[in-house]
Design an enzyme around this catalytic site. Structure first.
Site, PDB file in Angstrom:
ATOM      1  N   ARG A 184      41.786  50.772  31.824  1.00 42.80           N
ATOM      2  CA  ARG A 184      40.971  49.568  31.877  1.00 42.80           C
ATOM      3  C   ARG A 184      39.349  49.585  31.901  1.00 42.80           C
ATOM      4  O   ARG A 184      39.156  48.791  32.237  1.00 42.80           O
ATOM      5  CB  ARG A 184      41.821  48.369  32.407  1.00 42.80           C
ATOM      6  CG  ARG A 184      43.054  48.128  32.639  1.00 42.80           C
ATOM      7  CD  ARG A 184      44.376  47.895  33.382  1.00 42.80           C
ATOM      8  NE  ARG A 184      43.730  46.721  34.380  1.00 42.80           N
ATOM      9  CZ  ARG A 184      43.273  45.493  34.035  1.00 42.80           C
ATOM     10  NH1 ARG A 184      44.380  44.946  33.351  1.00 42.80           N
ATOM     11  NH2 ARG A 184      42.512  44.575  34.420  1.00 42.80           N
ATOM     12  N   ARG A 261      53.013  44.854  43.623  1.00 37.53           N
ATOM     13  CA  ARG A 261      52.515  45.323  44.900  1.00 37.53           C
ATOM     14  C   ARG A 261      51.915  43.715  45.049  1.00 37.53           C
ATOM     15  O   ARG A 261      52.036  42.917  44.451  1.00 37.53           O
ATOM     16  CB  ARG A 261      51.100  45.713  43.942  1.00 37.53           C
ATOM     17  CG  ARG A 261      51.301  47.469  43.527  1.00 37.53           C
ATOM     18  CD  ARG A 261      52.177  48.533  44.838  1.00 37.53           C
ATOM     19  NE  ARG A 261      51.103  48.717  45.857  1.00 37.53           N
ATOM     20  CZ  ARG A 261      51.322  48.878  47.606  1.00 37.53           C
ATOM     21  NH1 ARG A 261      52.095  49.629  47.856  1.00 37.53           N
ATOM     22  NH2 ARG A 261      50.549  49.374  47.504  1.00 37.53           N
ATOM     23  N   ARG A 292      39.209  45.778  48.549  1.00 39.38           N
ATOM     24  CA  ARG A 292      37.356  45.034  47.806  1.00 39.38           C
ATOM     25  C   ARG A 292      37.468  43.806  49.043  1.00 39.38           C
ATOM     26  O   ARG A 292      38.065  43.997  49.747  1.00 39.38           O
ATOM     27  CB  ARG A 292      37.705  45.212  46.774  1.00 39.38           C
ATOM     28  CG  ARG A 292      39.048  44.173  46.309  1.00 39.38           C
ATOM     29  CD  ARG A 292      38.393  43.773  44.886  1.00 39.38           C
ATOM     30  NE  ARG A 292      39.433  43.740  43.798  1.00 39.38           N
ATOM     31  CZ  ARG A 292      40.790  43.234  42.983  1.00 39.38           C
ATOM     32  NH1 ARG A 292      39.784  44.360  42.052  1.00 39.38           N
ATOM     33  NH2 ARG A 292      41.959  43.327  42.594  1.00 39.38           N
ATOM     34  N   GLU A 318      40.564  42.373  50.647  1.00 39.88           N
ATOM     35  CA  GLU A 318      41.577  42.404  49.941  1.00 39.88           C
ATOM     36  C   GLU A 318      42.642  43.742  50.459  1.00 39.88           C
ATOM     37  O   GLU A 318      41.612  45.014  50.916  1.00 39.88           O
ATOM     38  CB  GLU A 318      41.247  42.876  49.152  1.00 39.88           C
ATOM     39  CG  GLU A 318      42.559  42.230  48.104  1.00 39.88           C
ATOM     40  CD  GLU A 318      42.157  41.968  46.420  1.00 39.88           C
ATOM     41  OE1 GLU A 318      41.146  41.616  45.921  1.00 39.88           O
ATOM     42  OE2 GLU A 318      42.437  42.651  45.925  1.00 39.88           O
ATOM     43  N   TYR A 374      51.743  43.587  33.268  1.00 40.95           N
ATOM     44  CA  TYR A 374      50.663  43.288  33.871  1.00 40.95           C
ATOM     45  C   TYR A 374      49.456  42.720  33.298  1.00 40.95           C
ATOM     46  O   TYR A 374      48.735  42.664  32.061  1.00 40.95           O
ATOM     47  CB  TYR A 374      50.016  44.823  34.066  1.00 40.95           C
ATOM     48  CG  TYR A 374      48.402  44.853  35.040  1.00 40.95           C
ATOM     49  CD1 TYR A 374      47.612  44.066  35.748  1.00 40.95           C
ATOM     50  CD2 TYR A 374      47.874  46.123  34.690  1.00 40.95           C
ATOM     51  CE1 TYR A 374      46.961  43.874  36.380  1.00 40.95           C
ATOM     52  CE2 TYR A 374      46.810  46.291  36.556  1.00 40.95           C
ATOM     53  CZ  TYR A 374      46.187  44.963  36.615  1.00 40.95           C
ATOM     54  OH  TYR A 374      45.355  45.496  37.242  1.00 40.95           O
ATOM     55  N   ASP A 376      46.585  40.212  31.845  1.00 40.35           N
ATOM     56  CA  ASP A 376      45.014  39.888  32.344  1.00 40.35           C
ATOM     57  C   ASP A 376      44.913  37.931  32.171  1.00 40.35           C
ATOM     58  O   ASP A 376      46.477  37.476  31.640  1.00 40.35           O
ATOM     59  CB  ASP A 376      44.451  39.911  31.615  1.00 40.35           C
ATOM     60  CG  ASP A 376      43.542  41.779  32.260  1.00 40.35           C
ATOM     61  OD1 ASP A 376      43.781  41.508  33.397  1.00 40.35           O
ATOM     62  OD2 ASP A 376      42.460  41.810  31.229  1.00 40.35           O
TER      63      ASP A 376
HETATM   64  N1  UDP Z   1      39.897  51.060  39.080  1.00 37.14           N
HETATM   65  C1  UDP Z   1      39.045  52.563  39.967  1.00 37.14           C
HETATM   66  N2  UDP Z   1      38.123  52.275  41.084  1.00 37.14           N
HETATM   67  C2  UDP Z   1      37.467  50.832  41.383  1.00 37.14           C
HETATM   68  C3  UDP Z   1      38.024  49.954  40.235  1.00 37.14           C
HETATM   69  C4  UDP Z   1      38.671  49.943  39.464  1.00 37.14           C
HETATM   70  O1  UDP Z   1      39.295  53.505  39.920  1.00 37.14           O
HETATM   71  O2  UDP Z   1      36.360  50.839  41.650  1.00 37.14           O
HETATM   72  C5  UDP Z   1      41.026  51.645  38.392  1.00 37.14           C
HETATM   73  C6  UDP Z   1      42.469  51.980  39.553  1.00 37.14           C
HETATM   74  O3  UDP Z   1      43.111  52.756  38.929  1.00 37.14           O
HETATM   75  C7  UDP Z   1      42.733  50.396  39.494  1.00 37.14           C
HETATM   76  C8  UDP Z   1      42.362  49.886  37.522  1.00 37.14           C
HETATM   77  O4  UDP Z   1      41.228  50.241  37.699  1.00 37.14           O
HETATM   78  O5  UDP Z   1      43.764  49.522  39.593  1.00 37.14           O
HETATM   79  C9  UDP Z   1      42.378  48.755  38.030  1.00 37.14           C
HETATM   80  O6  UDP Z   1      40.853  47.882  38.432  1.00 37.14           O
HETATM   81  P1  UDP Z   1      40.999  46.174  37.974  1.00 37.14           P
HETATM   82  O7  UDP Z   1      39.921  45.767  39.443  1.00 37.14           O
HETATM   83  O8  UDP Z   1      40.489  45.686  37.197  1.00 37.14           O
HETATM   84  O9  UDP Z   1      42.243  45.484  38.316  1.00 37.14           O
HETATM   85  P2  UDP Z   1      42.415  44.116  38.397  1.00 37.14           P
HETATM   86  O10 UDP Z   1      43.394  43.720  40.409  1.00 37.14           O
HETATM   87  O11 UDP Z   1      41.389  43.043  38.812  1.00 37.14           O
HETATM   88  O12 UDP Z   1      43.757  43.677  37.958  1.00 37.14           O
END
Ligand code: UDP
Length: 394
Positions: A184, A261, A292, A318, A374, A376
Protein backbone atom coordinates in the site's frame (compact mmCIF):
# COMPACT_ATOMS: atom_id res chain seq x y z
CA UNK A 1 -45.68 -11.67 4.35
CA UNK A 2 -42.55 -10.10 5.80
CA UNK A 3 -42.72 -6.36 6.29
CA UNK A 4 -39.39 -5.62 4.57
CA UNK A 5 -37.55 -7.06 1.60
CA UNK A 6 -34.19 -6.62 3.34
CA UNK A 7 -33.02 -6.31 6.89
CA UNK A 8 -29.61 -4.65 6.77
CA UNK A 9 -27.47 -5.12 9.84
CA UNK A 10 -24.98 -2.27 10.08
CA UNK A 11 -25.34 1.33 8.89
CA UNK A 12 -21.75 1.67 7.64
CA UNK A 13 -20.74 2.10 4.02
CA UNK A 14 -21.56 -1.43 2.85
CA UNK A 15 -24.99 -1.41 4.49
CA UNK A 16 -25.87 2.13 3.40
CA UNK A 17 -24.88 1.55 -0.24
CA UNK A 18 -26.74 -1.74 -0.42
CA UNK A 19 -29.81 -0.14 1.18
CA UNK A 20 -29.72 2.76 -1.29
CA UNK A 21 -29.49 0.41 -4.27
CA UNK A 22 -32.34 -1.76 -3.00
CA UNK A 23 -34.52 1.25 -2.16
CA UNK A 24 -33.89 2.72 -5.62
CA UNK A 25 -35.28 -0.52 -7.05
CA UNK A 26 -38.44 -0.02 -5.03
CA UNK A 27 -37.57 -2.55 -2.32
CA UNK A 28 -38.32 -1.94 1.34
CA UNK A 29 -35.33 -1.99 3.67
CA UNK A 30 -34.82 -1.71 7.37
CA UNK A 31 -31.31 -0.70 8.42
CA UNK A 32 -30.31 -1.35 12.02
CA UNK A 33 -27.15 -0.57 13.91
CA UNK A 34 -26.17 -1.29 17.49
CA UNK A 35 -24.43 2.06 17.78
CA UNK A 36 -26.46 5.20 18.45
CA UNK A 37 -25.40 6.68 15.09
CA UNK A 38 -25.20 5.84 11.39
CA UNK A 39 -22.07 5.69 9.21
CA UNK A 40 -20.15 2.95 11.03
CA UNK A 41 -16.47 3.76 11.36
CA UNK A 42 -16.62 6.67 8.92
CA UNK A 43 -18.84 8.54 11.39
CA UNK A 44 -17.87 12.17 11.95
CA UNK A 45 -19.12 14.44 14.70
CA UNK A 46 -19.01 18.22 14.73
CA UNK A 47 -17.07 19.66 17.67
CA UNK A 48 -16.68 23.47 17.74
CA UNK A 49 -17.09 23.63 13.96
CA UNK A 50 -14.59 20.82 13.35
CA UNK A 51 -15.72 17.51 11.83
CA UNK A 52 -14.02 14.96 14.03
CA UNK A 53 -13.40 11.51 12.50
CA UNK A 54 -14.50 9.62 15.60
CA UNK A 55 -13.18 6.23 14.51
CA UNK A 56 -9.97 7.37 12.89
CA UNK A 57 -8.98 9.32 9.82
CA UNK A 58 -10.85 8.49 6.64
CA UNK A 59 -9.59 10.01 3.43
CA UNK A 60 -11.57 9.05 0.42
CA UNK A 61 -9.43 8.04 -2.56
CA UNK A 62 -10.17 5.94 -5.60
CA UNK A 63 -9.27 5.14 -9.16
CA UNK A 64 -12.75 3.88 -9.82
CA UNK A 65 -14.69 6.48 -11.78
CA UNK A 66 -18.03 4.80 -11.08
CA UNK A 67 -17.38 4.84 -7.33
CA UNK A 68 -16.26 8.47 -7.42
CA UNK A 69 -19.40 9.45 -9.35
CA UNK A 70 -21.46 7.43 -6.91
CA UNK A 71 -20.20 9.13 -3.74
CA UNK A 72 -20.49 12.53 -5.39
CA UNK A 73 -24.23 11.96 -5.62
CA UNK A 74 -24.40 12.14 -1.84
CA UNK A 75 -21.76 14.73 -0.89
CA UNK A 76 -19.63 17.53 -2.25
CA UNK A 77 -15.98 16.51 -1.93
CA UNK A 78 -13.22 19.01 -1.17
CA UNK A 79 -9.70 18.91 -2.67
CA UNK A 80 -7.96 17.45 0.41
CA UNK A 81 -4.83 15.49 -0.49
CA UNK A 82 -3.40 13.20 2.13
CA UNK A 83 0.24 14.06 2.84
CA UNK A 84 1.14 12.65 6.23
CA UNK A 85 4.36 13.58 7.99
CA UNK A 86 6.45 10.98 9.80
CA UNK A 87 7.99 11.92 13.13
CA UNK A 88 10.91 9.65 13.99
CA UNK A 89 12.30 10.70 17.37
CA UNK A 90 11.70 14.36 16.54
CA UNK A 91 13.09 14.14 13.00
CA UNK A 92 10.40 14.87 10.41
CA UNK A 93 10.08 13.09 7.06
CA UNK A 94 7.62 13.46 4.22
CA UNK A 95 5.43 10.54 3.26
CA UNK A 96 4.94 8.58 1.13
CA UNK A 97 8.55 7.81 0.22
CA UNK A 98 9.46 10.46 -2.32
CA UNK A 99 12.19 12.95 -3.18
CA UNK A 100 11.50 15.08 -0.07
CA UNK A 101 11.95 11.95 2.08
CA UNK A 102 15.13 10.85 0.31
CA UNK A 103 16.62 14.34 0.50
CA UNK A 104 16.00 14.48 4.25
CA UNK A 105 17.25 10.92 4.79
CA UNK A 106 20.47 11.02 2.73
CA UNK A 107 20.88 14.57 1.39
CA UNK A 108 20.40 13.35 -2.20
CA UNK A 109 19.16 16.06 -4.54
CA UNK A 110 18.27 14.54 -7.91
CA UNK A 111 16.07 11.53 -8.73
CA UNK A 112 19.17 9.81 -10.17
CA UNK A 113 21.05 10.22 -6.91
CA UNK A 114 18.06 8.93 -4.98
CA UNK A 115 17.68 5.91 -7.26
CA UNK A 116 21.37 5.13 -6.90
CA UNK A 117 21.17 5.40 -3.11
CA UNK A 118 18.13 3.12 -2.92
CA UNK A 119 19.70 0.67 -5.37
CA UNK A 120 22.80 0.54 -3.16
CA UNK A 121 20.68 0.00 -0.02
CA UNK A 122 18.62 -2.69 -1.75
CA UNK A 123 21.69 -4.47 -3.08
CA UNK A 124 23.24 -4.73 0.37
CA UNK A 125 19.97 -5.86 1.92
CA UNK A 126 19.15 -8.35 -0.84
CA UNK A 127 22.46 -10.13 -0.71
CA UNK A 128 22.10 -10.53 3.06
CA UNK A 129 18.50 -11.73 2.80
CA UNK A 130 19.25 -14.12 -0.04
CA UNK A 131 22.22 -15.55 1.86
CA UNK A 132 20.00 -16.06 4.91
CA UNK A 133 17.51 -17.97 2.74
CA UNK A 134 20.35 -19.89 1.10
CA UNK A 135 19.38 -18.78 -2.43
CA UNK A 136 20.83 -16.47 -5.07
CA UNK A 137 19.74 -12.80 -5.22
CA UNK A 138 17.78 -13.59 -8.40
CA UNK A 139 15.89 -16.42 -6.73
CA UNK A 140 15.10 -14.47 -3.58
CA UNK A 141 11.38 -14.01 -2.86
CA UNK A 142 10.26 -11.88 0.10
CA UNK A 143 8.36 -14.05 2.57
CA UNK A 144 7.07 -11.42 4.94
CA UNK A 145 6.61 -7.70 5.40
CA UNK A 146 10.15 -7.05 6.66
CA UNK A 147 11.74 -8.78 3.68
CA UNK A 148 9.32 -7.11 1.30
CA UNK A 149 10.01 -3.65 2.75
CA UNK A 150 13.79 -4.02 2.83
CA UNK A 151 13.90 -5.35 -0.70
CA UNK A 152 11.72 -2.42 -1.81
CA UNK A 153 13.41 0.54 -0.06
CA UNK A 154 16.44 -0.70 1.87
CA UNK A 155 17.33 -0.68 5.54
CA UNK A 156 17.43 3.06 6.39
CA UNK A 157 13.84 3.76 5.42
CA UNK A 158 12.68 0.47 6.84
CA UNK A 159 14.25 1.16 10.23
CA UNK A 160 13.13 4.79 10.54
CA UNK A 161 9.79 4.90 8.79
CA UNK A 162 8.31 1.42 8.60
CA UNK A 163 9.36 -0.99 11.33
CA UNK A 164 8.24 0.81 14.48
CA UNK A 165 4.99 2.09 13.01
CA UNK A 166 3.99 -1.24 11.51
CA UNK A 167 4.82 -3.24 14.61
CA UNK A 168 2.81 -0.82 16.76
CA UNK A 169 -0.12 -0.87 14.36
CA UNK A 170 -0.28 -4.65 14.06
CA UNK A 171 1.21 -5.68 17.41
CA UNK A 172 3.36 -8.28 15.68
CA UNK A 173 6.93 -8.36 14.39
CA UNK A 174 7.25 -7.39 10.72
CA UNK A 175 8.69 -10.84 10.07
CA UNK A 176 5.29 -12.31 10.95
CA UNK A 177 3.18 -9.96 8.84
CA UNK A 178 2.05 -10.55 5.27
CA UNK A 179 3.91 -8.43 2.73
CA UNK A 180 0.77 -7.16 0.98
CA UNK A 181 0.21 -4.62 3.78
CA UNK A 182 3.29 -2.70 2.69
CA UNK A 183 2.39 -2.75 -0.98
CA UNK A 184 0.00 0.00 0.00
CA UNK A 185 3.00 2.34 0.39
CA UNK A 186 4.11 3.93 -2.87
CA UNK A 187 7.74 4.91 -3.64
CA UNK A 188 8.37 7.75 -6.06
CA UNK A 189 11.23 9.74 -7.47
CA UNK A 190 9.33 13.01 -7.74
CA UNK A 191 8.70 15.76 -5.22
CA UNK A 192 5.19 14.61 -4.46
CA UNK A 193 3.81 14.15 -0.95
CA UNK A 194 0.47 12.86 -2.17
CA UNK A 195 0.14 9.64 -0.15
CA UNK A 196 -2.32 7.92 -2.43
CA UNK A 197 -1.81 6.92 -6.02
CA UNK A 198 -5.40 7.74 -6.82
CA UNK A 199 -7.10 9.64 -9.60
CA UNK A 200 -9.76 10.99 -7.27
CA UNK A 201 -9.40 12.09 -3.67
CA UNK A 202 -11.12 14.29 -1.11
CA UNK A 203 -13.19 14.60 2.04
CA UNK A 204 -16.95 15.12 2.00
CA UNK A 205 -17.57 18.75 2.94
CA UNK A 206 -19.30 18.75 6.32
CA UNK A 207 -18.16 15.21 7.17
CA UNK A 208 -19.02 11.63 6.29
CA UNK A 209 -22.11 11.43 8.49
CA UNK A 210 -23.99 13.76 6.14
CA UNK A 211 -22.96 11.67 3.14
CA UNK A 212 -24.29 8.45 4.70
CA UNK A 213 -27.41 10.30 5.87
CA UNK A 214 -28.07 11.21 2.24
CA UNK A 215 -27.54 7.59 1.18
CA UNK A 216 -30.09 6.46 3.75
CA UNK A 217 -32.67 9.13 2.88
CA UNK A 218 -36.20 7.69 2.95
CA UNK A 219 -34.99 4.32 4.30
CA UNK A 220 -36.20 3.08 7.70
CA UNK A 221 -33.26 3.14 10.08
CA UNK A 222 -33.22 2.05 13.71
CA UNK A 223 -30.22 2.83 15.89
CA UNK A 224 -29.14 1.34 19.19
CA UNK A 225 -30.51 -2.05 18.10
CA UNK A 226 -28.36 -5.11 18.74
CA UNK A 227 -29.13 -7.74 16.11
CA UNK A 228 -28.17 -10.71 18.25
CA UNK A 229 -30.23 -9.60 21.24
CA UNK A 230 -33.36 -9.54 19.07
CA UNK A 231 -32.40 -11.90 16.26
CA UNK A 232 -35.52 -14.05 16.02
CA UNK A 233 -37.80 -11.03 16.13
CA UNK A 234 -35.75 -9.05 13.61
CA UNK A 235 -35.43 -12.00 11.24
CA UNK A 236 -39.23 -12.15 11.10
CA UNK A 237 -39.23 -8.68 9.54
CA UNK A 238 -37.52 -9.66 6.29
CA UNK A 239 -36.70 -12.75 4.25
CA UNK A 240 -33.31 -11.45 3.30
CA UNK A 241 -30.61 -10.22 5.63
CA UNK A 242 -27.50 -8.28 4.71
CA UNK A 243 -25.12 -8.71 7.61
CA UNK A 244 -22.09 -6.40 7.82
CA UNK A 245 -20.88 -7.24 11.32
CA UNK A 246 -18.05 -9.62 12.15
CA UNK A 247 -18.62 -13.04 10.58
CA UNK A 248 -17.31 -14.93 13.63
CA UNK A 249 -19.73 -13.01 15.88
CA UNK A 250 -22.62 -14.10 13.61
CA UNK A 251 -21.77 -17.72 14.37
CA UNK A 252 -21.21 -16.97 18.04
CA UNK A 253 -17.47 -17.64 17.63
CA UNK A 254 -18.27 -21.35 17.34
CA UNK A 255 -15.06 -22.10 15.41
CA UNK A 256 -12.96 -19.75 17.51
CA UNK A 257 -12.26 -16.02 17.33
CA UNK A 258 -10.84 -14.34 14.27
CA UNK A 259 -8.20 -11.78 15.19
CA UNK A 260 -8.74 -8.08 14.66
CA UNK A 261 -6.81 -4.99 15.55
CA UNK A 262 -8.67 -2.42 17.51
CA UNK A 263 -7.89 1.26 17.93
CA UNK A 264 -8.36 3.55 20.90
CA UNK A 265 -8.45 7.31 20.57
CA UNK A 266 -7.58 9.97 23.10
CA UNK A 267 -9.28 13.13 21.90
CA UNK A 268 -8.36 16.61 23.09
CA UNK A 269 -9.93 19.97 22.33
CA UNK A 270 -7.17 22.56 22.46
CA UNK A 271 -7.66 26.28 22.81
CA UNK A 272 -5.21 27.18 20.05
CA UNK A 273 -5.49 27.35 16.29
CA UNK A 274 -2.92 24.68 15.45
CA UNK A 275 -1.18 21.77 17.14
CA UNK A 276 0.89 20.14 14.40
CA UNK A 277 0.02 22.02 11.20
CA UNK A 278 -1.04 18.88 9.35
CA UNK A 279 -3.93 16.43 9.42
CA UNK A 280 -1.79 13.36 10.12
CA UNK A 281 1.56 12.90 11.81
CA UNK A 282 2.75 9.28 12.09
CA UNK A 283 5.06 8.43 14.99
CA UNK A 284 7.28 5.87 13.38
CA UNK A 285 9.57 5.01 16.30
CA UNK A 286 8.84 2.02 18.51
CA UNK A 287 8.90 3.91 21.84
CA UNK A 288 6.10 6.50 21.37
CA UNK A 289 2.99 4.60 22.45
CA UNK A 290 0.61 6.10 19.89
CA UNK A 291 0.86 5.35 16.17
CA UNK A 292 -0.32 8.72 14.92
CA UNK A 293 -1.91 12.01 15.86
CA UNK A 294 -4.75 13.34 13.75
CA UNK A 295 -5.60 17.04 13.78
CA UNK A 296 -9.07 16.97 12.30
CA UNK A 297 -9.54 20.59 11.22
CA UNK A 298 -6.93 20.22 8.46
CA UNK A 299 -9.15 17.77 6.57
CA UNK A 300 -11.22 20.84 5.78
CA UNK A 301 -8.33 23.34 5.67
CA UNK A 302 -8.98 24.72 9.15
CA UNK A 303 -12.21 26.42 8.03
CA UNK A 304 -15.75 26.11 9.32
CA UNK A 305 -18.85 25.73 7.11
CA UNK A 306 -18.83 29.48 6.36
CA UNK A 307 -15.16 29.49 5.39
CA UNK A 308 -13.95 31.18 8.59
CA UNK A 309 -10.74 30.11 10.35
CA UNK A 310 -11.53 28.00 13.41
CA UNK A 311 -9.78 29.33 16.56
CA UNK A 312 -9.62 25.95 18.33
CA UNK A 313 -8.40 22.53 17.33
CA UNK A 314 -9.20 18.88 18.10
CA UNK A 315 -6.48 16.25 18.09
CA UNK A 316 -6.71 12.47 18.46
CA UNK A 317 -3.88 10.26 19.56
CA UNK A 318 -4.36 6.82 18.09
CA UNK A 319 -3.35 3.70 19.99
CA UNK A 320 -3.47 0.33 18.36
CA UNK A 321 -4.38 -2.76 20.35
CA UNK A 322 -5.29 -6.41 19.94
CA UNK A 323 -9.06 -6.78 19.74
CA UNK A 324 -10.88 -8.62 22.49
CA UNK A 325 -14.62 -9.25 22.89
CA UNK A 326 -16.40 -6.01 23.68
CA UNK A 327 -13.93 -3.81 21.70
CA UNK A 328 -14.69 -2.36 18.29
CA UNK A 329 -12.96 -4.42 15.59
CA UNK A 330 -11.18 -2.21 13.00
CA UNK A 331 -8.68 -4.17 10.99
CA UNK A 332 -8.87 -7.85 10.10
CA UNK A 333 -5.48 -9.52 10.57
CA UNK A 334 -5.19 -11.13 7.17
CA UNK A 335 -2.44 -13.61 7.90
CA UNK A 336 -2.45 -17.31 7.06
CA UNK A 337 -3.89 -18.55 10.33
CA UNK A 338 -6.81 -16.12 10.23
CA UNK A 339 -7.30 -16.66 6.53
CA UNK A 340 -7.77 -20.37 7.15
CA UNK A 341 -10.24 -19.75 9.97
CA UNK A 342 -12.16 -17.26 7.86
CA UNK A 343 -12.42 -19.87 5.08
CA UNK A 344 -14.10 -22.18 7.61
CA UNK A 345 -16.55 -19.49 8.65
CA UNK A 346 -17.28 -18.90 4.99
CA UNK A 347 -18.19 -22.57 4.67
CA UNK A 348 -20.49 -22.19 7.66
CA UNK A 349 -22.09 -19.22 5.93
CA UNK A 350 -22.76 -21.38 2.88
CA UNK A 351 -24.32 -24.07 5.07
CA UNK A 352 -26.41 -21.44 6.83
CA UNK A 353 -27.69 -20.26 3.47
CA UNK A 354 -28.49 -23.78 2.32
CA UNK A 355 -30.61 -24.21 5.47
CA UNK A 356 -32.24 -20.79 5.12
CA UNK A 357 -33.05 -21.44 1.47
CA UNK A 358 -35.53 -24.13 2.47
CA UNK A 359 -37.43 -21.45 4.39
CA UNK A 360 -37.18 -19.00 1.48
CA UNK A 361 -34.62 -16.93 3.37
CA UNK A 362 -31.06 -15.75 2.85
CA UNK A 363 -28.19 -13.96 4.53
CA UNK A 364 -25.52 -12.00 2.64
CA UNK A 365 -22.24 -11.24 4.41
CA UNK A 366 -20.58 -7.99 3.39
CA UNK A 367 -17.99 -5.37 4.26
CA UNK A 368 -14.68 -5.30 6.12
CA UNK A 369 -16.02 -7.36 9.02
CA UNK A 370 -18.51 -9.55 7.16
CA UNK A 371 -15.90 -10.60 4.59
CA UNK A 372 -12.88 -10.29 6.92
CA UNK A 373 -11.04 -8.16 4.40
CA UNK A 374 -8.90 -5.00 4.72
CA UNK A 375 -11.13 -3.01 2.36
CA UNK A 376 -10.60 0.69 1.74
CA UNK A 377 -13.72 2.83 1.55
CA UNK A 378 -13.85 2.84 -2.25
CA UNK A 379 -13.36 -0.92 -2.43
CA UNK A 380 -16.15 -1.54 0.04
CA UNK A 381 -18.48 0.68 -1.97
CA UNK A 382 -17.49 -1.08 -5.20
CA UNK A 383 -18.13 -4.42 -3.51
CA UNK A 384 -21.52 -3.31 -2.15
CA UNK A 385 -22.53 -2.13 -5.63
CA UNK A 386 -21.41 -5.45 -7.09
CA UNK A 387 -23.27 -7.49 -4.48
CA UNK A 388 -26.35 -5.31 -4.96
CA UNK A 389 -26.21 -6.00 -8.68
CA UNK A 390 -25.89 -9.75 -8.11
CA UNK A 391 -28.74 -9.72 -5.61
CA UNK A 392 -31.07 -7.23 -7.20
CA UNK A 393 -30.23 -7.39 -10.88
CA UNK A 394 -29.38 -4.40 -13.13
N1 UDP B 1 3.16 2.31 7.10
C1 UDP B 1 4.44 2.52 7.58
N2 UDP B 1 4.81 3.77 8.00
C2 UDP B 1 3.95 4.82 7.94
C3 UDP B 1 2.66 4.62 7.43
C4 UDP B 1 2.28 3.35 7.03
O1 UDP B 1 5.23 1.61 7.65
O2 UDP B 1 4.34 5.92 8.36
C5 UDP B 1 2.78 0.95 6.66
C6 UDP B 1 2.35 0.09 7.82
O3 UDP B 1 2.81 -1.21 7.57
C7 UDP B 1 0.86 0.13 7.73
C8 UDP B 1 0.61 0.22 6.23
O4 UDP B 1 1.70 0.96 5.76
O5 UDP B 1 0.27 -0.99 8.32
C9 UDP B 1 -0.69 0.88 5.85
O6 UDP B 1 -0.76 2.13 6.49
P1 UDP B 1 -1.91 3.16 6.28
O7 UDP B 1 -1.62 4.31 7.16
O8 UDP B 1 -2.08 3.39 4.83
O9 UDP B 1 -3.17 2.33 6.81
P2 UDP B 1 -4.59 2.82 7.27
O10 UDP B 1 -4.60 2.61 8.72
O11 UDP B 1 -4.69 4.27 6.92
O12 UDP B 1 -5.55 1.92 6.54
Amino acid sequence: MAKYDYLIVGAGLFGAVFAREAADKGLKCLVIDKRPHIAGNVYTENVEGINVHKYGAHIFHTNLKNVWDYVNRFAVFNRFTNSPVANYKGELFSLPFNMYTFNKMWGVVTPEEAEAKIAEQKKEALSELAAAQGVSVEEFEPRNLEEQAISLVGVDIYEKLIKGYTEKQWGRPCTELPSFIIKRLPVRYTFDNNYFNALYQGIPVGGYTGMVENMLKGIDTKLGVDYFENKAELDELADNVVYTGAIDAYFNYSLGELQYRSVRFENELLDKPSFQGNAAVNYTDAETPWTRIIEHKWFEFGKDAEGNDIPKTVISREYSSEWKKGDEPYYPVNDEKNGALYAKYKELAEKENAALKEKGKKVVFGGRLGEYKYYDMDAVIARALEVAKMELGD
